[in-house]
Design a protein around this motif. Structure first.
Motif, PDB file in Angstrom:
ATOM      1  N   ASP A 169       0.826  -1.205   0.000  1.00 33.64           N
ATOM      2  CA  ASP A 169       0.000   0.000   0.000  1.00 33.64           C
ATOM      3  C   ASP A 169       0.863   1.258   0.000  1.00 33.64           C
ATOM      4  OD1 ASP A 169      -2.192  -1.674   0.043  1.00 33.64           O
ATOM      5  OD2 ASP A 169      -2.637  -1.350   2.172  1.00 33.64           O
ATOM      6  N   LEU A 170       1.989   1.215   0.726  1.00 22.13           N
ATOM      7  CA  LEU A 170       2.915   2.353   0.721  1.00 22.13           C
ATOM      8  C   LEU A 170       3.431   2.611  -0.692  1.00 22.13           C
ATOM      9  CD1 LEU A 170       5.030   1.666   3.934  1.00 22.13           C
ATOM     10  CD2 LEU A 170       3.449   3.566   3.580  1.00 22.13           C
ATOM     11  N   ARG A 171       3.880   1.554  -1.343  1.00 27.66           N
ATOM     12  CA  ARG A 171       4.390   1.703  -2.711  1.00 27.66           C
ATOM     13  C   ARG A 171       3.324   2.274  -3.646  1.00 27.66           C
ATOM     14  NH1 ARG A 171       7.298  -3.759  -2.236  1.00 27.66           N
ATOM     15  NH2 ARG A 171       9.428  -3.091  -1.787  1.00 27.66           N
ATOM     16  N   LYS A 172       2.109   1.764  -3.522  1.00 28.65           N
ATOM     17  CA  LYS A 172       1.017   2.221  -4.391  1.00 28.65           C
ATOM     18  C   LYS A 172       0.725   3.698  -4.163  1.00 28.65           C
ATOM     19  CE  LYS A 172      -3.807   1.434  -5.501  1.00 28.65           C
ATOM     20  NZ  LYS A 172      -5.072   0.911  -5.021  1.00 28.65           N
ATOM     21  N   ARG A 173       0.599   4.099  -2.902  1.00 28.85           N
ATOM     22  CA  ARG A 173       0.262   5.497  -2.615  1.00 28.85           C
ATOM     23  C   ARG A 173       1.410   6.426  -3.018  1.00 28.85           C
ATOM     24  NH1 ARG A 173      -2.426   9.582  -3.459  1.00 28.85           N
ATOM     25  NH2 ARG A 173      -2.299  11.221  -1.905  1.00 28.85           N
TER      26      ARG A 173
END
Length: 184
Positions: free
Chosen positions: A151-155
């Protein structure tokens, strides 16, 4: 008011509007950079940390796996291929000798114990990861509710895309002002 005064007044209003738009974009850019920085410095969950540990250990063991492949393809003893025939293996076994298997360094059979470090990572990576994480659990409080790495990478990717769009728009507006001789 003269036509020139009206024209200059309209130009000033347009320039002020563009400057306001630039200021709004700068605020959005600043907010996104703050969010991005916060996400980049976010602690990861225990599970994600453990995944990084396992990946690191696997990478450390890759060299050993490569050396084993090299041994199998071209054995170090006279560059002969690994002989896996029954007669070759059984002759050594029946003779009470050691097989020429490079268990601990990937290159040579030896009587001593001089393993390569990457052999440990190759053979015992999962155990090392498990024990390492258990040791960390004793001394480290893992953050509750940590954002998953995926989720960090996506955001962060979304923010980077938004920043690119906002910066392009800001640069276009600033360029328009400069092209008519007005400093931003």
């Amino acid at each position: 008011m003269s036509d020139l005064s009206t024209l200059l007044n309209d130009l000033k209003k347009a320039a002020d509007s563009v400057k306001t738009d630039i200021k709004t974009l700068d605020e959005q850019i600043h907010a996104l950079n703050g969010e991005r920085e916060s996400l980049m410095n976010s602690p990861v969950s225990r599970e994600d940390f453990a995944a990084y540990v396992r990946a690191d250990l696997a990478k450390r063991g890759e060299l050993f796996q490569y050396r084993i492949k090299q041994f199998a393809d071209h054995s170090g003893r006279g560059n002969a291929k690994l002989n896996s025939s029954f007669v070759a293996l059984d002759r050594v076994f029946q003779g009470g000798r050691l097989q020429n298997f490079p268990f601990m360094n990937g290159e040579d059979c030896f009587d001593g114990f001089a393993p390569s470090a990457d052999a440990f990572f190759f053979y015992f990576g999962d155990l090392i990861a498990e024990r390492f994480m258990a040791a960390l659990d004793v001394v480290h409080d893992w953050p509750p509710g940590a954002i998953p790495v995926a989720d960090l990478r996506k955001r962060i990717a979304e923010i980077d895309h938004e920043l690119d769009t906002l910066l392009t728009r800001r640069d276009e507006l600033a360029s328009q002002l400069l092209s008519v001789g007005i400093a931003g």
